[in-house]
Scaffold this motif. Structure first.
Motif, PDB file in Angstrom:
ATOM      1  N   ALA A 187       0.832  -1.210   0.000  1.00  0.00           N
ATOM      2  CA  ALA A 187       0.000   0.000   0.000  1.00  0.00           C
ATOM      3  C   ALA A 187       0.867   1.261   0.000  1.00  0.00           C
ATOM      4  N   THR A 188       1.872   1.289   0.855  1.00  0.00           N
ATOM      5  CA  THR A 188       2.755   2.451   0.910  1.00  0.00           C
ATOM      6  C   THR A 188       3.527   2.593  -0.393  1.00  0.00           C
ATOM      7  N   GLY A 189       3.973   1.478  -0.943  1.00  0.00           N
ATOM      8  CA  GLY A 189       4.689   1.500  -2.214  1.00  0.00           C
ATOM      9  C   GLY A 189       3.823   2.031  -3.341  1.00  0.00           C
ATOM     10  N   ALA A 190       2.569   1.627  -3.376  1.00  0.00           N
ATOM     11  CA  ALA A 190       1.654   2.105  -4.422  1.00  0.00           C
ATOM     12  C   ALA A 190       1.444   3.614  -4.311  1.00  0.00           C
ATOM     13  N   VAL A 191       1.245   4.094  -3.089  1.00  0.00           N
ATOM     14  CA  VAL A 191       1.063   5.536  -2.887  1.00  0.00           C
ATOM     15  C   VAL A 191       2.343   6.289  -3.256  1.00  0.00           C
ATOM     16  N   ALA A 192       3.498   5.768  -2.845  1.00  0.00           N
ATOM     17  CA  ALA A 192       4.775   6.415  -3.163  1.00  0.00           C
ATOM     18  C   ALA A 192       5.007   6.460  -4.674  1.00  0.00           C
ATOM     19  N   LEU A 193       4.669   5.392  -5.383  1.00  0.00           N
ATOM     20  CA  LEU A 193       4.809   5.386  -6.847  1.00  0.00           C
ATOM     21  C   LEU A 193       3.878   6.409  -7.496  1.00  0.00           C
ATOM     22  N   TRP A 194       2.644   6.487  -7.019  1.00  0.00           N
ATOM     23  CA  TRP A 194       1.695   7.455  -7.555  1.00  0.00           C
ATOM     24  C   TRP A 194       2.190   8.879  -7.311  1.00  0.00           C
ATOM     25  N   LEU A 245       6.425  16.898  -2.632  1.00  0.00           N
ATOM     26  CA  LEU A 245       6.201  15.524  -3.079  1.00  0.00           C
ATOM     27  C   LEU A 245       7.481  14.704  -2.928  1.00  0.00           C
ATOM     28  N   ALA A 246       8.626  15.307  -3.218  1.00  0.00           N
ATOM     29  CA  ALA A 246       9.911  14.619  -3.055  1.00  0.00           C
ATOM     30  C   ALA A 246      10.159  14.264  -1.595  1.00  0.00           C
ATOM     31  N   LEU A 247       9.812  15.163  -0.684  1.00  0.00           N
ATOM     32  CA  LEU A 247       9.969  14.875   0.750  1.00  0.00           C
ATOM     33  C   LEU A 247       9.111  13.680   1.159  1.00  0.00           C
ATOM     34  N   ILE A 248       7.875  13.666   0.688  1.00  0.00           N
ATOM     35  CA  ILE A 248       6.956  12.573   1.033  1.00  0.00           C
ATOM     36  C   ILE A 248       7.443  11.252   0.443  1.00  0.00           C
ATOM     37  N   VAL A 249       7.818  11.251  -0.840  1.00  0.00           N
ATOM     38  CA  VAL A 249       8.268  10.021  -1.500  1.00  0.00           C
ATOM     39  C   VAL A 249       9.561   9.510  -0.872  1.00  0.00           C
ATOM     40  N   GLY A 250      10.491  10.408  -0.570  1.00  0.00           N
ATOM     41  CA  GLY A 250      11.741   9.992   0.073  1.00  0.00           C
ATOM     42  C   GLY A 250      11.494   9.398   1.449  1.00  0.00           C
ATOM     43  N   GLY A 251      10.626  10.034   2.234  1.00  0.00           N
ATOM     44  CA  GLY A 251      10.300   9.517   3.571  1.00  0.00           C
ATOM     45  C   GLY A 251       9.583   8.182   3.515  1.00  0.00           C
ATOM     46  N   ALA A 252       8.601   8.082   2.629  1.00  0.00           N
ATOM     47  CA  ALA A 252       7.866   6.820   2.484  1.00  0.00           C
ATOM     48  C   ALA A 252       8.805   5.707   2.051  1.00  0.00           C
ATOM     49  N   SER A 253       9.728   6.015   1.145  1.00  0.00           N
ATOM     50  CA  SER A 253      10.692   5.004   0.671  1.00  0.00           C
ATOM     51  C   SER A 253      11.590   4.521   1.799  1.00  0.00           C
ATOM     52  N   GLY A 254      12.000   5.442   2.679  1.00  0.00           N
ATOM     53  CA  GLY A 254      12.820   5.050   3.825  1.00  0.00           C
ATOM     54  C   GLY A 254      12.093   4.087   4.749  1.00  0.00           C
ATOM     55  N   ASN A 255      10.817   4.357   5.010  1.00  0.00           N
ATOM     56  CA  ASN A 255      10.053   3.465   5.886  1.00  0.00           C
ATOM     57  C   ASN A 255       9.732   2.137   5.201  1.00  0.00           C
ATOM     58  N   ILE A 256       9.498   2.166   3.885  1.00  0.00           N
ATOM     59  CA  ILE A 256       9.281   0.921   3.141  1.00  0.00           C
ATOM     60  C   ILE A 256      10.526   0.047   3.223  1.00  0.00           C
ATOM     61  N   LEU A 257      11.680   0.650   3.007  1.00  0.00           N
ATOM     62  CA  LEU A 257      12.945  -0.094   3.068  1.00  0.00           C
ATOM     63  C   LEU A 257      13.123  -0.763   4.423  1.00  0.00           C
ATOM     64  N   ASP A 258      12.787  -0.071   5.498  1.00  0.00           N
ATOM     65  CA  ASP A 258      12.858  -0.662   6.843  1.00  0.00           C
ATOM     66  C   ASP A 258      11.950  -1.885   6.959  1.00  0.00           C
ATOM     67  N   ARG A 259      10.716  -1.739   6.488  1.00  0.00           N
ATOM     68  CA  ARG A 259       9.762  -2.862   6.601  1.00  0.00           C
ATOM     69  C   ARG A 259      10.232  -4.071   5.809  1.00  0.00           C
ATOM     70  N   VAL A 260      10.770  -3.827   4.617  1.00  0.00           N
ATOM     71  CA  VAL A 260      11.248  -4.931   3.785  1.00  0.00           C
ATOM     72  C   VAL A 260      12.464  -5.578   4.432  1.00  0.00           C
TER      73      VAL A 260
END
Length: 166
Positions: A68-75, A92-107
């Protein structure tokens, strides 16, 4: 659009700063560190979402959050790439960068590393990280940019309306 390079670099910069800070936190925060009367550094791991909601829900929850987070970050990344206004592309760059950091942690670890503990006395805000800060800052900036863009048009329309009444 010349700002694609800037917004792309900001996205990567937020991701890298977030991951570096989390690495340092995991390596050096065995015990909490007081930084003043309102802020501590305290290591924590969040398997849930905001404020720890759905924590401990298992692997299905983890991968659902990643998807879900990945889909939102891609959009949002697609929007950022197409956006002509720098005042919108940067948040938008701040949001995508932050979301990517948290996604990486979860993975990587199954949980998001948190380490910033804001508090007043014994009342503590849920522990957060740089990625969370970038997401909140980006979202607030995006809202302000949207409101700012509308305000002048509204004022112009009101001005024209008043001129026609005379």
């Amino acid at each position: 659009m010349p700002h694609r390079t800037l917004s792309g670099a900001l996205t990567v910069g937020v991701l890298m700063a977030d991951q570096a800070a989390k690495l340092l936190a995991r390596a050096h925060l065995a015990e909490p560190v007081a930084l003043g009367p309102l802020l501590n550094l305290r290591l924590g791991f969040n398997t849930g979402v905001t404020f720890g909601l759905f924590a401990g829900a298992g692997d299905l929850s983890r991968w659902t959050l990643v998807a879900a987070t990945g889909a939102v970050a891609l959009w949002l990344g697609g929007w950022m790439w197409r956006e002509a206004r720098l005042a919108v592309a940067i948040p938008l760059a701040l949001i995508v960068g932050g979301a990517s950091g948290n996604i990486l942690d979860r993975v990587r670890a199954g949980a998001v590393t948190d380490f910033i503990d804001a508090h007043i006395g014994s009342a503590h805000w849920p522990t957060f990280n740089l990625a969370d800060s970038a997401i909140v800052l980006g979202a607030a900036w995006l809202i302000l940019a949207s409101a700012w863009r509308r305000a002048p048009a509204t004022s112009r329309a009101a001005l024209r309306s008043n001129q026609h009444r005379r």
